[in-house]
Design a protein around this motif. Structure first.
Motif, PDB file in Angstrom:
ATOM      1  N   ASN A   8       0.873  -1.184  -0.096  1.00  0.00           N
ATOM      2  CA  ASN A   8      -0.074   0.206  -0.085  1.00  0.00           C
ATOM      3  C   ASN A   8       0.719   1.188   0.023  1.00  0.00           C
ATOM      4  O   ASN A   8       1.865   1.199   0.796  1.00  0.00           O
ATOM      5  N   GLY A   9       0.580   2.298  -0.854  1.00  0.00           N
ATOM      6  CA  GLY A   9       1.209   3.309  -0.899  1.00  0.00           C
ATOM      7  C   GLY A   9       2.068   3.386  -2.089  1.00  0.00           C
ATOM      8  O   GLY A   9       1.872   2.715  -3.132  1.00  0.00           O
ATOM      9  N   LYS A  10       3.443   4.255  -2.009  1.00  0.00           N
ATOM     10  CA  LYS A  10       4.366   4.325  -2.815  1.00  0.00           C
ATOM     11  C   LYS A  10       5.058   3.166  -3.088  1.00  0.00           C
ATOM     12  O   LYS A  10       5.697   2.500  -2.265  1.00  0.00           O
ATOM     13  N   ASN A  11       5.369   2.581  -4.368  1.00  0.00           N
ATOM     14  CA  ASN A  11       6.347   1.484  -4.803  1.00  0.00           C
ATOM     15  C   ASN A  11       7.362   1.831  -5.627  1.00  0.00           C
ATOM     16  O   ASN A  11       7.029   2.859  -6.631  1.00  0.00           O
ATOM     17  N   VAL A  12       8.500   1.263  -5.581  1.00  0.00           N
ATOM     18  CA  VAL A  12       9.724   1.669  -6.249  1.00  0.00           C
ATOM     19  C   VAL A  12      10.018   0.535  -7.188  1.00  0.00           C
ATOM     20  O   VAL A  12      10.388  -0.637  -6.742  1.00  0.00           O
ATOM     21  N   LEU A  13      10.097   0.692  -8.549  1.00  0.00           N
ATOM     22  CA  LEU A  13      10.418  -0.248  -9.314  1.00  0.00           C
ATOM     23  C   LEU A  13      11.976   0.160 -10.069  1.00  0.00           C
ATOM     24  O   LEU A  13      12.053   1.105 -10.479  1.00  0.00           O
ATOM     25  N   ALA A  14      13.017  -0.788  -9.706  1.00  0.00           N
ATOM     26  CA  ALA A  14      14.231  -0.554 -10.194  1.00  0.00           C
ATOM     27  C   ALA A  14      14.563  -1.424 -11.495  1.00  0.00           C
ATOM     28  O   ALA A  14      14.420  -2.490 -11.422  1.00  0.00           O
ATOM     29  N   ASN A  59      26.382  -0.841 -19.839  1.00  0.00           N
ATOM     30  CA  ASN A  59      27.196  -0.172 -20.631  1.00  0.00           C
ATOM     31  C   ASN A  59      28.656  -0.861 -20.719  1.00  0.00           C
ATOM     32  O   ASN A  59      28.969  -1.706 -19.695  1.00  0.00           O
ATOM     33  N   VAL A  60      29.298  -1.052 -21.637  1.00  0.00           N
ATOM     34  CA  VAL A  60      30.772  -1.433 -21.674  1.00  0.00           C
ATOM     35  C   VAL A  60      31.398  -0.639 -20.802  1.00  0.00           C
ATOM     36  O   VAL A  60      32.091  -1.134 -20.128  1.00  0.00           O
ATOM     37  N   ASN A  61      31.450   0.774 -20.815  1.00  0.00           N
ATOM     38  CA  ASN A  61      32.339   1.744 -19.881  1.00  0.00           C
ATOM     39  C   ASN A  61      31.350   2.890 -19.960  1.00  0.00           C
ATOM     40  O   ASN A  61      30.469   3.029 -20.601  1.00  0.00           O
ATOM     41  N   ASN A  62      32.000   3.902 -19.064  1.00  0.00           N
ATOM     42  CA  ASN A  62      31.094   5.019 -19.022  1.00  0.00           C
ATOM     43  C   ASN A  62      31.123   5.821 -20.240  1.00  0.00           C
ATOM     44  O   ASN A  62      30.470   6.854 -20.450  1.00  0.00           O
ATOM     45  N   ASN A  63      32.227   5.780 -21.316  1.00  0.00           N
ATOM     46  CA  ASN A  63      32.088   6.388 -22.644  1.00  0.00           C
ATOM     47  C   ASN A  63      31.356   5.774 -23.574  1.00  0.00           C
ATOM     48  O   ASN A  63      31.425   6.049 -24.628  1.00  0.00           O
ATOM     49  N   SER A  64      30.723   4.676 -23.183  1.00  0.00           N
ATOM     50  CA  SER A  64      30.122   3.917 -24.329  1.00  0.00           C
ATOM     51  C   SER A  64      28.782   4.504 -24.980  1.00  0.00           C
ATOM     52  O   SER A  64      28.130   5.023 -24.139  1.00  0.00           O
ATOM     53  N   SER A  65      28.731   4.329 -26.130  1.00  0.00           N
ATOM     54  CA  SER A  65      27.486   5.024 -26.818  1.00  0.00           C
ATOM     55  C   SER A  65      26.375   4.264 -26.908  1.00  0.00           C
ATOM     56  O   SER A  65      25.092   4.433 -27.002  1.00  0.00           O
ATOM     57  N   ASP A  66      26.565   3.097 -26.632  1.00  0.00           N
ATOM     58  CA  ASP A  66      25.350   1.768 -26.747  1.00  0.00           C
ATOM     59  C   ASP A  66      24.691   1.433 -25.335  1.00  0.00           C
ATOM     60  O   ASP A  66      25.728   1.840 -24.390  1.00  0.00           O
ATOM     61  N   LEU A  67      23.650   1.095 -25.267  1.00  0.00           N
ATOM     62  CA  LEU A  67      23.022   0.718 -23.992  1.00  0.00           C
ATOM     63  C   LEU A  67      22.166  -0.686 -24.070  1.00  0.00           C
ATOM     64  O   LEU A  67      21.503  -0.584 -24.920  1.00  0.00           O
ATOM     65  N   THR A  68      22.377  -1.136 -23.144  1.00  0.00           N
ATOM     66  CA  THR A  68      21.652  -2.744 -23.271  1.00  0.00           C
ATOM     67  C   THR A  68      20.502  -2.524 -22.243  1.00  0.00           C
ATOM     68  O   THR A  68      20.790  -2.460 -20.935  1.00  0.00           O
ATOM     69  N   ILE A  69      19.262  -2.604 -22.653  1.00  0.00           N
ATOM     70  CA  ILE A  69      18.264  -2.618 -21.574  1.00  0.00           C
ATOM     71  C   ILE A  69      17.002  -3.538 -22.187  1.00  0.00           C
ATOM     72  O   ILE A  69      16.691  -3.081 -23.233  1.00  0.00           O
ATOM     73  N   ILE A  70      16.543  -4.444 -21.228  1.00  0.00           N
ATOM     74  CA  ILE A  70      15.190  -5.165 -21.847  1.00  0.00           C
ATOM     75  C   ILE A  70      14.473  -5.458 -20.941  1.00  0.00           C
ATOM     76  O   ILE A  70      14.207  -6.459 -20.103  1.00  0.00           O
ATOM     77  N   PRO A  71      13.594  -4.030 -20.504  1.00  0.00           N
ATOM     78  CA  PRO A  71      12.751  -4.175 -19.277  1.00  0.00           C
ATOM     79  C   PRO A  71      11.535  -4.921 -19.881  1.00  0.00           C
ATOM     80  O   PRO A  71      11.107  -4.847 -20.783  1.00  0.00           O
ATOM     81  N   PHE A  72      10.739  -5.448 -18.814  1.00  0.00           N
ATOM     82  CA  PHE A  72       9.579  -5.824 -18.739  1.00  0.00           C
ATOM     83  C   PHE A  72       8.987  -6.181 -17.314  1.00  0.00           C
ATOM     84  O   PHE A  72       9.459  -6.341 -16.554  1.00  0.00           O
ATOM     85  N   LEU A  73       7.573  -5.828 -17.256  1.00  0.00           N
ATOM     86  CA  LEU A  73       6.981  -6.012 -16.176  1.00  0.00           C
ATOM     87  C   LEU A  73       5.538  -6.833 -16.374  1.00  0.00           C
ATOM     88  O   LEU A  73       4.814  -6.930 -17.182  1.00  0.00           O
ATOM     89  N   SER A  74       5.502  -8.095 -15.605  1.00  0.00           N
ATOM     90  CA  SER A  74       4.234  -8.916 -15.519  1.00  0.00           C
ATOM     91  C   SER A  74       3.776  -8.772 -14.177  1.00  0.00           C
ATOM     92  O   SER A  74       4.245  -8.370 -13.127  1.00  0.00           O
ATOM     93  N   VAL A  75       2.410  -8.919 -14.264  1.00  0.00           N
ATOM     94  CA  VAL A  75       1.526  -8.753 -13.106  1.00  0.00           C
ATOM     95  C   VAL A  75       0.725  -9.957 -13.094  1.00  0.00           C
ATOM     96  O   VAL A  75       0.265 -10.255 -14.085  1.00  0.00           O
ATOM     97  N   GLY A  76       0.105 -10.543 -11.841  1.00  0.00           N
ATOM     98  CA  GLY A  76      -0.715 -11.595 -11.719  1.00  0.00           C
ATOM     99  C   GLY A  76      -1.400 -11.541 -10.257  1.00  0.00           C
ATOM    100  O   GLY A  76      -0.672 -10.776  -9.434  1.00  0.00           O
ATOM    101  N   TYR A  77      -2.127 -12.463  -9.871  1.00  0.00           N
ATOM    102  CA  TYR A  77      -2.382 -12.687  -8.340  1.00  0.00           C
ATOM    103  C   TYR A  77      -2.497 -14.177  -8.559  1.00  0.00           C
ATOM    104  O   TYR A  77      -2.905 -14.994  -9.038  1.00  0.00           O
ATOM    105  N   ASN A  78      -2.148 -14.720  -6.926  1.00  0.00           N
ATOM    106  CA  ASN A  78      -2.193 -16.098  -6.574  1.00  0.00           C
ATOM    107  C   ASN A  78      -3.555 -16.589  -6.293  1.00  0.00           C
ATOM    108  O   ASN A  78      -3.896 -17.782  -6.393  1.00  0.00           O
ATOM    109  N   SER A  79      -4.540 -15.590  -5.817  1.00  0.00           N
ATOM    110  CA  SER A  79      -6.032 -16.053  -5.820  1.00  0.00           C
ATOM    111  C   SER A  79      -6.795 -14.740  -5.794  1.00  0.00           C
ATOM    112  O   SER A  79      -6.354 -13.681  -5.962  1.00  0.00           O
ATOM    113  N   THR A  80      -8.164 -14.974  -6.377  1.00  0.00           N
ATOM    114  CA  THR A  80      -8.850 -13.867  -6.280  1.00  0.00           C
ATOM    115  C   THR A  80      -9.226 -13.064  -5.285  1.00  0.00           C
ATOM    116  O   THR A  80      -9.333 -13.682  -4.234  1.00  0.00           O
ATOM    117  N   PRO A  81      -9.110 -11.811  -5.345  1.00  0.00           N
ATOM    118  CA  PRO A  81      -8.980 -10.927  -4.133  1.00  0.00           C
ATOM    119  C   PRO A  81     -10.227 -10.922  -3.573  1.00  0.00           C
ATOM    120  O   PRO A  81     -11.544 -11.044  -4.152  1.00  0.00           O
TER     121      PRO A  81
END
Length: 417
Positions: free
Chosen positions: A3-9, A14-36
């Motif tokens: 309940n309240g604020k949640n943080v998603l990280a 990167n290869v290094n601090n000066n690298s021009s490329d960036l690798t990121i494949i984020p996804f978010l899945s959601v479900g529930y274990n039982s009916t609320p």
């Protein structure tokens, strides 16, 4: 979630601090274990699914045995699943009977509805076999069903209910790819039939014909073969669509060098390689997956090898040698054939994409756990692969960057390279 604020990280790399490329494949899945239990429940637009709709086994799409037993090992029920189509379920109706039906609307956790069908629509039949012809010819398309309409396409796209309706025979006067499918009200659509016809095409190499919806390769936003809206101006155009880890469905037909048909299958395709992705002719990695129909390619891709089952392979543009001979990488592998070292097998092939000549590619094995397992008879589950094991000494990143950049700035005219 609390309940309240949640943080998603999200972690990026990167290869290094000066690298021009960036690798990121984020996804978010959601479900529930039982009916609320609360009165508000969940928001309708989330359309959450029960999280327990998952098994620890897979069934063959072409038909498989399913056995349900109790904890004592006694069989409670069993059935043969028949040939399956994605998103079409198979079940009993009435509940508990021996009658098996296909259902357009699966009902997990509930009784099957009275809307099942006993058999699937048969795919259309072509009057001429795929392959090679010296003169133009007429092509008829028919289907063995008493109901349904044939829809077809000529651009490589998957036929849908809005595609051209087949009425009269087609004139095949040049190399073409025809895809056809049967649609009938109340039934799942039939499987798609894909045939490539070569007219007055003489090739001395094996031919691979690739067929896919054109937008899968060339759409500005989603096509894997093009720059797209986020490409950097400088080579190798990081951010371009062809640098994304996107996989698209594709149909493959393989013809041996004597024009004899070898095999066909549905696969997944990704752009493959490093800086050679920026070349106008790109390397392709192809994957067999159960979601496309079969999880293996049961064919002897390389005549000199005993291996006749593959999970993936590569159609390579020869990498940095693309501007030169197209064979040096393969030649190196052939030279060490007599040594006791692993090497990727090689075979030159001519590739057609949606009926268009796409040039010569190097058919190569793909390095993976499947490669090691097939060459050394080791179970795949016993294999761990460590990738990119370059060690950077702390405080020496500049030396590494200089070395890394030098790899891609070799003067290929220099014999030492």
């Amino acid at each position: 979630l609390q309940n309240g604020k949640n943080v998603l990280a999200i972690e990026v790399h990167n290869v290094n601090n000066n690298s021009s490329d960036l690798t990121i494949i984020p996804f978010l899945s959601v479900g529930y274990n039982s009916t609320p239990s609360n009165s508000m429940g969940t928001l309708d637009f989330l359309n959450l699914q029960d999280s327990n709709l998952h098994t620890n086994f897979k069934l063959n799409a072409n038909g498989d045995f399913l056995i349900i037993s109790n904890l004592d090992g006694d069989i409670e029920d069993s059935l043969y699943t028949l040939e399956q189509i994605t998103d079409v379920s198979l079940g009993r109706y009435p509940n508990g009977s021996e009658n098996l039906f296909f259902f357009n609307s699966p009902t997990p956790g509930r009784y099957n509805l009275d809307n099942g069908i006993t058999k699937l629509i048969e795919p259309p039949v072509f009057s001429s076999e795929k392959g090679f012809y010296t003169i133009p010819f007429f092509l008829d398309i028919s289907h063995p069903n008493s109901i349904g309409t044939i829809k077809y396409t000529l651009d490589g796209s998957e036929p849908d209910e809005n595609s051209t309706t087949y009425f009269n025979q087609l004139v095949i006067s040049q190399t073409a790819v025809i895809r056809a499918k049967v649609f009938a009200s109340g039934f799942p659509a039939s499987k798609t039939v894909t045939n490539t016809f070569f007219v007055n095409q003489e090739q001395r190499l094996p031919i691979i014909s690739l067929t896919t919806n054109p937008e899968h390769f060339f759409d500005a936003d989603s096509g894997i073969y093009v720059m797209g809206p986020n490409a950097e101006v400088t080579n190798p155009h990081y951010g371009a669509n062809f640098w994304q880890n996107w996989e698209r469905p594709i149909h493959l037909e393989f013809f041996e060098e004597n024009n004899v048909f070898g095999f066909e299958t549905d696969l997944g395709v990704k752009i493959f390689g490093q800086w050679s992705r920026a070349n106008s002719q790109k390397s392709l990695a192809l994957y067999a997956r159960g979601s496309y129909g079969k999880s293996t390619i049961d064919y002897q891709l390389f005549p000199d090898s005993e291996i006749n089952k593959y999970q993936s392979f590569v159609l390579r543009n020869s990498g940095t040698d693309w501007w030169y001979s197209l064979i040096r990488d393969a030649l190196t592998s052939e030279i060490v054939e007599q040594l006791d070292v692993d090497r990727q097998l090689y075979r030159p092939v001519v590739v057609y994409l949606n009926g268009e000549y796409w040039g010569i590619h190097n058919l190569r094995e793909k390095i993976s756990e499947h490669f090691i397992a097939s060459h050394h008879k080791i179970p795949e589950d016993d294999i761990n692969i460590i990738e990119n094991n370059i060690v950077i000494v702390k405080g020496d990143e500049d030396t590494y960057t200089e070395f890394y950049n030098s790899l891609y700035n070799l003067d290929m005219s220099d014999e030492a390279s």
